[in-house]
Design a protein around this motif. Structure first.
Motif, PDB file in Angstrom:
ATOM      1  N   ARG A   1       0.820  -1.221   0.000  1.00 49.62           N
ATOM      2  CA  ARG A   1       0.000   0.000   0.000  1.00 49.62           C
ATOM      3  C   ARG A   1       0.848   1.262   0.000  1.00 49.62           C
ATOM      4  O   ARG A   1       0.377   2.343  -0.331  1.00 49.62           O
ATOM      5  CB  ARG A   1      -0.927   0.019   1.219  1.00 49.62           C
ATOM      6  N   LEU A   2       2.100   1.153   0.404  1.00 57.61           N
ATOM      7  CA  LEU A   2       2.987   2.322   0.386  1.00 57.61           C
ATOM      8  C   LEU A   2       3.499   2.469  -1.041  1.00 57.61           C
ATOM      9  O   LEU A   2       4.375   1.733  -1.477  1.00 57.61           O
ATOM     10  CB  LEU A   2       4.150   2.131   1.354  1.00 57.61           C
ATOM     11  N   SER A   3       2.908   3.421  -1.748  1.00 54.85           N
ATOM     12  CA  SER A   3       3.156   3.444  -3.188  1.00 54.85           C
ATOM     13  C   SER A   3       4.239   4.452  -3.583  1.00 54.85           C
ATOM     14  O   SER A   3       4.336   4.849  -4.722  1.00 54.85           O
ATOM     15  CB  SER A   3       1.853   3.781  -3.902  1.00 54.85           C
ATOM     16  N   GLU A   4       5.050   4.866  -2.608  1.00 54.70           N
ATOM     17  CA  GLU A   4       6.015   5.912  -2.944  1.00 54.70           C
ATOM     18  C   GLU A   4       7.078   5.461  -3.957  1.00 54.70           C
ATOM     19  O   GLU A   4       7.389   4.280  -4.058  1.00 54.70           O
ATOM     20  CB  GLU A   4       6.685   6.440  -1.680  1.00 54.70           C
ATOM     21  N   TYR A   5       7.584   6.431  -4.669  1.00 58.79           N
ATOM     22  CA  TYR A   5       8.590   6.152  -5.703  1.00 58.79           C
ATOM     23  C   TYR A   5       9.954   5.905  -5.078  1.00 58.79           C
ATOM     24  O   TYR A   5      10.669   4.990  -5.450  1.00 58.79           O
ATOM     25  CB  TYR A   5       8.651   7.348  -6.665  1.00 58.79           C
ATOM     26  N   ASN A   6      10.317   6.755  -4.119  1.00 51.75           N
ATOM     27  CA  ASN A   6      11.614   6.601  -3.454  1.00 51.75           C
ATOM     28  C   ASN A   6      11.479   5.567  -2.350  1.00 51.75           C
ATOM     29  O   ASN A   6      11.005   5.858  -1.269  1.00 51.75           O
ATOM     30  CB  ASN A   6      12.059   7.938  -2.847  1.00 51.75           C
ATOM     31  N   ARG A   7      11.878   4.354  -2.633  1.00 50.58           N
ATOM     32  CA  ARG A   7      11.625   3.275  -1.680  1.00 50.58           C
ATOM     33  C   ARG A   7      12.867   2.925  -0.885  1.00 50.58           C
ATOM     34  O   ARG A   7      13.947   2.790  -1.427  1.00 50.58           O
ATOM     35  CB  ARG A   7      11.121   2.036  -2.413  1.00 50.58           C
ATOM     36  N   PHE A   8      12.683   2.801   0.408  1.00 52.15           N
ATOM     37  CA  PHE A   8      13.756   2.367   1.287  1.00 52.15           C
ATOM     38  C   PHE A   8      13.161   1.216   2.099  1.00 52.15           C
ATOM     39  O   PHE A   8      12.568   1.422   3.153  1.00 52.15           O
ATOM     40  CB  PHE A   8      14.188   3.555   2.156  1.00 52.15           C
ATOM     41  N   SER A   9      13.280   0.008   1.530  1.00 55.00           N
ATOM     42  CA  SER A   9      12.550  -1.157   2.069  1.00 55.00           C
ATOM     43  C   SER A   9      12.694  -1.344   3.563  1.00 55.00           C
ATOM     44  O   SER A   9      11.712  -1.540   4.272  1.00 55.00           O
ATOM     45  CB  SER A   9      13.021  -2.434   1.398  1.00 55.00           C
ATOM     46  N   LYS A  10      13.956  -1.266   4.021  1.00 61.43           N
ATOM     47  CA  LYS A  10      14.175  -1.531   5.444  1.00 61.43           C
ATOM     48  C   LYS A  10      13.314  -0.597   6.283  1.00 61.43           C
ATOM     49  O   LYS A  10      12.753  -0.996   7.290  1.00 61.43           O
ATOM     50  CB  LYS A  10      15.643  -1.329   5.799  1.00 61.43           C
TER      51      LYS A  10
ATOM     52  N   ALA B   1      14.469  17.349  -4.849  1.00 61.37           N
ATOM     53  CA  ALA B   1      14.732  16.334  -5.869  1.00 61.37           C
ATOM     54  C   ALA B   1      13.842  15.115  -5.648  1.00 61.37           C
ATOM     55  O   ALA B   1      13.282  14.559  -6.595  1.00 61.37           O
ATOM     56  CB  ALA B   1      16.202  15.929  -5.832  1.00 61.37           C
ATOM     57  N   LYS B   2      13.700  14.729  -4.389  1.00 63.45           N
ATOM     58  CA  LYS B   2      12.844  13.570  -4.086  1.00 63.45           C
ATOM     59  C   LYS B   2      11.402  13.880  -4.476  1.00 63.45           C
ATOM     60  O   LYS B   2      10.710  13.043  -5.043  1.00 63.45           O
ATOM     61  CB  LYS B   2      12.885  13.228  -2.593  1.00 63.45           C
ATOM     62  N   MET B   3      10.968  15.111  -4.154  1.00 62.55           N
ATOM     63  CA  MET B   3       9.597  15.497  -4.499  1.00 62.55           C
ATOM     64  C   MET B   3       9.407  15.486  -6.008  1.00 62.55           C
ATOM     65  O   MET B   3       8.386  15.034  -6.517  1.00 62.55           O
ATOM     66  CB  MET B   3       9.298  16.899  -3.963  1.00 62.55           C
ATOM     67  N   TYR B   4      10.403  15.955  -6.703  1.00 60.68           N
ATOM     68  CA  TYR B   4      10.370  16.013  -8.156  1.00 60.68           C
ATOM     69  C   TYR B   4      10.160  14.614  -8.734  1.00 60.68           C
ATOM     70  O   TYR B   4       9.286  14.387  -9.562  1.00 60.68           O
ATOM     71  CB  TYR B   4      11.689  16.618  -8.628  1.00 60.68           C
ATOM     72  N   LEU B   5      10.953  13.668  -8.219  1.00 58.35           N
ATOM     73  CA  LEU B   5      10.823  12.297  -8.702  1.00 58.35           C
ATOM     74  C   LEU B   5       9.468  11.702  -8.318  1.00 58.35           C
ATOM     75  O   LEU B   5       8.857  10.967  -9.083  1.00 58.35           O
ATOM     76  CB  LEU B   5      11.945  11.425  -8.127  1.00 58.35           C
ATOM     77  N   GLU B   6       9.020  12.054  -7.129  1.00 53.65           N
ATOM     78  CA  GLU B   6       7.748  11.520  -6.636  1.00 53.65           C
ATOM     79  C   GLU B   6       6.601  12.045  -7.503  1.00 53.65           C
ATOM     80  O   GLU B   6       5.722  11.301  -7.889  1.00 53.65           O
ATOM     81  CB  GLU B   6       7.590  11.969  -5.178  1.00 53.65           C
ATOM     82  N   ILE B   7       6.658  13.341  -7.853  1.00 53.43           N
ATOM     83  CA  ILE B   7       5.582  13.960  -8.628  1.00 53.43           C
ATOM     84  C   ILE B   7       5.559  13.417 -10.057  1.00 53.43           C
ATOM     85  O   ILE B   7       4.513  13.195 -10.638  1.00 53.43           O
ATOM     86  CB  ILE B   7       5.729  15.500  -8.622  1.00 53.43           C
ATOM     87  N   LYS B   8       6.737  13.157 -10.586  1.00 55.81           N
ATOM     88  CA  LYS B   8       6.779  12.599 -11.943  1.00 55.81           C
ATOM     89  C   LYS B   8       6.091  11.240 -11.991  1.00 55.81           C
ATOM     90  O   LYS B   8       5.585  10.827 -13.025  1.00 55.81           O
ATOM     91  CB  LYS B   8       8.235  12.450 -12.402  1.00 55.81           C
ATOM     92  N   ALA B   9       6.104  10.551 -10.849  1.00 57.46           N
ATOM     93  CA  ALA B   9       5.427   9.261 -10.706  1.00 57.46           C
ATOM     94  C   ALA B   9       5.752   8.289 -11.838  1.00 57.46           C
ATOM     95  O   ALA B   9       4.871   7.663 -12.419  1.00 57.46           O
ATOM     96  CB  ALA B   9       3.924   9.465 -10.582  1.00 57.46           C
TER      97      ALA B   9
END
Ligand code: UDP
Ligand code: MG
Length: 320
Positions: free
Chosen positions: A177-186, A295-303
């Protein structure tokens, strides 16, 4: 209820240029999973854009064992993307993530399964109790990173935690359910909560091939982990601003008082230069921190999609 259907365990294996040890790994994995009675298994090999014979070897597995499935990416998207792809496709009641280099000992699996199946845990995760065989400098920075991470996020990421984990369906769906682009699994595994049993083991060095992590790749991973998981650095930046304003104000007061009392001999240009350089350094640092979030937001918004599939096994149905 007359339900006789056995439960399914899906095992996800991210692979990137693992031709040297993959055969051996699969033999060990099969051996270990055979110890878990009364369950079906499916093996999801995720080829993360390997440029060696990894995919070819995986296809040989498919020929020999009909429980094997694979997904092959169009290029290298990173282990996080491989884990995500595996989790999206795995249909098991239980889902396992395991490295292909035998650094995650497959023989822990029966224990991990027992903890989740019988002892009421939602996931069982492996944790190294030492870092034998790892370069000292790497161990030092890894420990430091986890300490900082725990302090900043408040999310409990155990030191020595690996991505090696067995989860039940509830836990798997929560992570998905956590659909974020920048993923940090741990971090994500820790963030979802639930009950996790830590299974401890002695560090094992890679069976074959080389780690894909250079020191700088790890540093980037660490910074990215912090930025994707907490906004504490932004708060620290603001505090730094306030503190430096206060220091500057006191300095002004000091200079005015000194001027009134002793006159103003022209001195101190060297210290002034030092202070200015220092402050502009701090400014760049703070701007850099802002930049990281931007930068993280930018990548997240580009989805953009996390990965692109070049090919995958034709039959992704459940095995009998
Ligand atoms: N891996 C991957 N994509 C990558 C890098 C690594 O799928 O871009 C896989 C790799 O094949 C292995 C696991 O992730 O199965 C762990 O990689 P590695 O051993 O290099 O990491 P380490 O154990 O040193 O943390
Ligand atoms: Mg490894």
């Amino acid at each position: 209820m007359t339900e006789n259907k056995k439960e399914l365990i899906s095992i996800i294996i991210p692979c990137y240029n693992e031709e040297d040890g993959l055969d051996n790994f699969f033999i060990e994995l099969q051996k270990a999973t055979e110890q878990i009675a009364n369950t079906e298994k499916e093996f999801w090999f995720i080829d993360d854009g390997s440029i060696d014979k990894t995919l070819q070897i995986i296809k040989e597995f498919v020929e020999k064992d009909k429980r094997v499935r694979y997904i092959s990416f169009s290029r290298n998207f990173g282990k996080e993307a491989a884990i995500q792809a595996g989790m999206e496709h795995a249909k098991g009641n239980y889902v396992v993530i395991i490295d292909a280099d035998l650094q995650d000992p497959p023989e822990l699996l029966p224990d991990m399964y027992r903890e989740v199946k019988e002892n009421g845990y939602d996931s069982a995760a492996a944790r190294r109790v030492n870092r034998k065989g790892e370069p000292r400098i790497r161990s030092f920075f890894s420990c430091l990173f986890y300490k900082i991470m725990r302090k900043m996020t408040g999310v409990e990421i155990a030191d020595g935690a690996r991505d090696y984990r067995l989860m039940n369906r509830k836990f798997t769906d929560a992570v998905l359910r956590l659909s974020e682009y920048n993923r940090f699994s741990k971090g994500l595994f820790a963030w979802v909560g639930f009950r996790t049993k830590w299974v401890e083991y002695e560090n094992v060095t890679r069976a074959a091939g080389e780690s894909k992590w250079t020191f700088f790749a790890l540093l980037k991973y660490a910074i990215s982990g912090i930025v994707t998981f907490t906004t504490v650095p932004l708060v620290i930046s603001s505090f730094m601003g306030i503190i430096f304003c206060a220091v500057a104000f006191l300095a002004v007061v000091f200079i005015i008082v000194r001027k009134c009392l002793f006159g103003d001999p022209v001195a101190g240009w060297a210290s002034l230069a030092c202070i200015m350089t220092f402050l502009s350094g701090i400014q760049f640092l703070v701007m850099g921190i802002f930049g990281q979030y931007l930068a993280k937001m930018y990548l997240e918004i580009k989805a953009r999609p996390l990965y692109l599939v070049r090919e995958m096994s034709a039959d992704s149905k459940l095995c009998e």
